[in-house]
Design a protein around this motif. Sequence first.
Motif, PDB file in Angstrom:
ATOM      1  N   UNK A 168       0.837  -1.202   0.000  1.00  0.00           N
ATOM      2  CA  UNK A 168       0.000   0.000   0.000  1.00  0.00           C
ATOM      3  C   UNK A 168       0.872   1.253   0.000  1.00  0.00           C
ATOM      4  N   UNK A 169       1.909   1.255   0.820  1.00  0.00           N
ATOM      5  CA  UNK A 169       2.828   2.404   0.865  1.00  0.00           C
ATOM      6  C   UNK A 169       3.462   2.634  -0.502  1.00  0.00           C
ATOM      7  N   UNK A 170       3.889   1.558  -1.158  1.00  0.00           N
ATOM      8  CA  UNK A 170       4.539   1.658  -2.465  1.00  0.00           C
ATOM      9  C   UNK A 170       3.609   2.245  -3.513  1.00  0.00           C
ATOM     10  N   UNK A 171       2.384   1.762  -3.560  1.00  0.00           N
ATOM     11  CA  UNK A 171       1.430   2.238  -4.565  1.00  0.00           C
ATOM     12  C   UNK A 171       1.067   3.700  -4.316  1.00  0.00           C
ATOM     13  N   UNK A 172       0.874   4.084  -3.075  1.00  0.00           N
ATOM     14  CA  UNK A 172       0.542   5.479  -2.766  1.00  0.00           C
ATOM     15  C   UNK A 172       1.694   6.405  -3.157  1.00  0.00           C
ATOM     16  N   UNK A 173       2.922   5.997  -2.864  1.00  0.00           N
ATOM     17  CA  UNK A 173       4.088   6.811  -3.238  1.00  0.00           C
ATOM     18  C   UNK A 173       4.173   6.954  -4.750  1.00  0.00           C
ATOM     19  N   UNK A 174       3.974   5.844  -5.474  1.00  0.00           N
ATOM     20  CA  UNK A 174       4.028   5.889  -6.938  1.00  0.00           C
ATOM     21  C   UNK A 174       2.952   6.809  -7.502  1.00  0.00           C
ATOM     22  N   UNK A 175       1.763   6.742  -6.932  1.00  0.00           N
ATOM     23  CA  UNK A 175       0.659   7.602  -7.383  1.00  0.00           C
ATOM     24  C   UNK A 175       0.987   9.073  -7.145  1.00  0.00           C
ATOM     25  N   UNK A 176       1.521   9.381  -5.977  1.00  0.00           N
ATOM     26  CA  UNK A 176       1.870  10.764  -5.654  1.00  0.00           C
ATOM     27  C   UNK A 176       2.969  11.281  -6.575  1.00  0.00           C
ATOM     28  N   UNK A 177       3.935  10.434  -6.894  1.00  0.00           N
ATOM     29  CA  UNK A 177       5.016  10.844  -7.795  1.00  0.00           C
ATOM     30  C   UNK A 177       4.484  11.122  -9.192  1.00  0.00           C
ATOM     31  N   UNK A 178       3.596  10.272  -9.673  1.00  0.00           N
ATOM     32  CA  UNK A 178       3.035  10.452 -11.014  1.00  0.00           C
ATOM     33  C   UNK A 178       2.355  11.803 -11.173  1.00  0.00           C
ATOM     34  N   UNK A 179       1.762  12.304 -10.095  1.00  0.00           N
ATOM     35  CA  UNK A 179       0.983  13.543 -10.173  1.00  0.00           C
ATOM     36  C   UNK A 179       1.656  14.669  -9.402  1.00  0.00           C
ATOM     37  N   UNK A 180       2.970  14.740  -9.539  1.00  0.00           N
ATOM     38  CA  UNK A 180       3.739  15.781  -8.864  1.00  0.00           C
ATOM     39  C   UNK A 180       4.716  16.421  -9.840  1.00  0.00           C
ATOM     40  N   UNK A 181       5.284  17.526  -9.417  1.00  0.00           N
ATOM     41  CA  UNK A 181       6.309  18.192 -10.226  1.00  0.00           C
ATOM     42  C   UNK A 181       7.522  17.282 -10.392  1.00  0.00           C
ATOM     43  N   UNK A 182       7.816  16.543  -9.338  1.00  0.00           N
ATOM     44  CA  UNK A 182       8.915  15.581  -9.386  1.00  0.00           C
ATOM     45  C   UNK A 182       8.658  14.539 -10.473  1.00  0.00           C
ATOM     46  N   UNK A 183       7.440  14.040 -10.566  1.00  0.00           N
ATOM     47  CA  UNK A 183       7.080  13.070 -11.588  1.00  0.00           C
ATOM     48  C   UNK A 183       7.189  13.640 -12.985  1.00  0.00           C
ATOM     49  N   UNK A 184       6.816  14.911 -13.141  1.00  0.00           N
ATOM     50  CA  UNK A 184       6.960  15.571 -14.443  1.00  0.00           C
ATOM     51  C   UNK A 184       8.428  15.652 -14.842  1.00  0.00           C
ATOM     52  N   UNK A 185       9.285  15.879 -13.845  1.00  0.00           N
ATOM     53  CA  UNK A 185      10.716  15.909 -14.125  1.00  0.00           C
ATOM     54  C   UNK A 185      11.222  14.564 -14.618  1.00  0.00           C
ATOM     55  N   UNK A 186      10.752  13.486 -14.003  1.00  0.00           N
ATOM     56  CA  UNK A 186      11.137  12.143 -14.441  1.00  0.00           C
ATOM     57  C   UNK A 186      10.658  11.866 -15.864  1.00  0.00           C
ATOM     58  N   UNK A 187       9.423  12.280 -16.147  1.00  0.00           N
ATOM     59  CA  UNK A 187       8.878  12.086 -17.493  1.00  0.00           C
ATOM     60  C   UNK A 187       9.674  12.872 -18.526  1.00  0.00           C
ATOM     61  N   UNK A 188      10.052  14.092 -18.162  1.00  0.00           N
ATOM     62  CA  UNK A 188      10.851  14.926 -19.073  1.00  0.00           C
ATOM     63  C   UNK A 188      12.199  14.271 -19.353  1.00  0.00           C
ATOM     64  N   UNK A 189      12.802  13.653 -18.345  1.00  0.00           N
ATOM     65  CA  UNK A 189      14.066  12.953 -18.521  1.00  0.00           C
ATOM     66  C   UNK A 189      13.892  11.773 -19.472  1.00  0.00           C
ATOM     67  N   UNK A 190      12.805  11.057 -19.325  1.00  0.00           N
ATOM     68  CA  UNK A 190      12.545   9.917 -20.205  1.00  0.00           C
ATOM     69  C   UNK A 190      12.385  10.359 -21.658  1.00  0.00           C
ATOM     70  N   UNK A 191      11.713  11.467 -21.872  1.00  0.00           N
ATOM     71  CA  UNK A 191      11.456  11.935 -23.243  1.00  0.00           C
ATOM     72  C   UNK A 191      12.720  12.486 -23.887  1.00  0.00           C
ATOM     73  N   UNK A 192      13.442  13.350 -23.156  1.00  0.00           N
ATOM     74  CA  UNK A 192      14.686  13.925 -23.682  1.00  0.00           C
ATOM     75  C   UNK A 192      15.428  14.589 -22.531  1.00  0.00           C
ATOM     76  N   UNK A 193      16.482  13.949 -22.069  1.00  0.00           N
ATOM     77  CA  UNK A 193      17.171  14.434 -20.877  1.00  0.00           C
ATOM     78  C   UNK A 193      17.855  15.782 -21.105  1.00  0.00           C
ATOM     79  N   UNK A 194      18.436  15.987 -22.295  1.00  0.00           N
ATOM     80  CA  UNK A 194      19.096  17.259 -22.570  1.00  0.00           C
ATOM     81  C   UNK A 194      18.102  18.413 -22.558  1.00  0.00           C
ATOM     82  N   UNK A 195      16.975  18.207 -23.193  1.00  0.00           N
ATOM     83  CA  UNK A 195      15.939  19.244 -23.216  1.00  0.00           C
ATOM     84  C   UNK A 195      15.422  19.505 -21.807  1.00  0.00           C
ATOM     85  N   UNK A 196      15.244  18.442 -21.020  1.00  0.00           N
ATOM     86  CA  UNK A 196      14.780  18.592 -19.638  1.00  0.00           C
ATOM     87  C   UNK A 196      15.741  19.462 -18.841  1.00  0.00           C
ATOM     88  N   UNK A 197      17.038  19.255 -19.045  1.00  0.00           N
ATOM     89  CA  UNK A 197      18.040  20.049 -18.326  1.00  0.00           C
ATOM     90  C   UNK A 197      17.970  21.520 -18.721  1.00  0.00           C
TER      91      UNK A 197
END
Length: 324
Positions: A168-197
């Motif tokens: 339960x702790x793991x799923x809640x943390x994953x959900x919170x990350x997906x819908x956070x600024x931190x999660x957007x940063x991870x997604x940006x890295x996946x799409x293009x790390x140089x552009x994200x930087x």
Amino acid sequence: MENYLRRKNSIIVILIVIALMAILPLLGLNLYMITFIFILMMNIALTVGWNILGGYAGYVSFGHVAFVGTGGYTTAILLDQLGWSPFLTTPLAGIISALIALIIGYPTLRLRGPYFSVATLIISLAIGAFVLNFPRINTAAGIYLTPPGKTALSSSIILFYMMVIVLIITIIIAFMIEHSKFGLGLTAIREDEEVAATQGVNTTKVKLTAFIISGGLAGMVGGIFAWYQGVLYVNSMFNISLSVMIVLMAIIGGTRSFVGATIGATLVTIINEVLTLTIGSNLSQIIFGILLVLTMLYLPDGIIGLLNLRIGTSKRLANSSGGD
């Protein structure tokens, strides 16, 4: 907004299913079924935790078992040598594994693609070799852990509910990350790390933080799993096939969401159990290898990607029909 509501509904459904599974031991299930559901929850927790870096940021690690093994041996050594309760050592196992993730993540996360994957694989083998030759403790002979209950069934039920909490702790943390600024940063890295930087994302900090969270969660799972096994051997706690299986489960389900990771882990665990009972573990591994290749070729976004595509197509057809 629509995707957020859909995923919010998904996490509610998943948590309800977990709650229902938590009731099952009280209904008189036998030891085999309790063990199977325990392994299922463990696989979901490991896959969702792995997905925080491997899926959201696209950094595929084949060394996730290093954190599982570290957490397991943290619990085992503290219980065997100091007599600590695993109720205390399980959180500590997560902390130690997170520290290991910090130490190995800082240099390895400078690598990308297959170089990162190979580096994590080699490091996990190195950590396993270190534990095998750990000073003053004969880990090669195995470490025997005192069960928490008076019988095998009662012990399994206690550890079953500990795994429910970590899941339960793991799923809640994953959900919170997906819908956070931190999660957007991870997604940006996946799409293009140089552009994200260039857009202001501190890529090193974001990746390392994700790696630490992922490792810490795996460490807690490993701490419980070690106690569940009763006796620990390095080959079982640092089994590379587990790392490969985690990657397989995430890719089959879909790495862009914790929902996909949950679906993939559930399907693969069930199929693996059926195949192991019918044709044996060796042949089942070959089948999973073929399944992984087919998924990467024809379902690059996994099952959840296919479902989202079908839902999107249905809505477009419905809107076009309504417009006519």
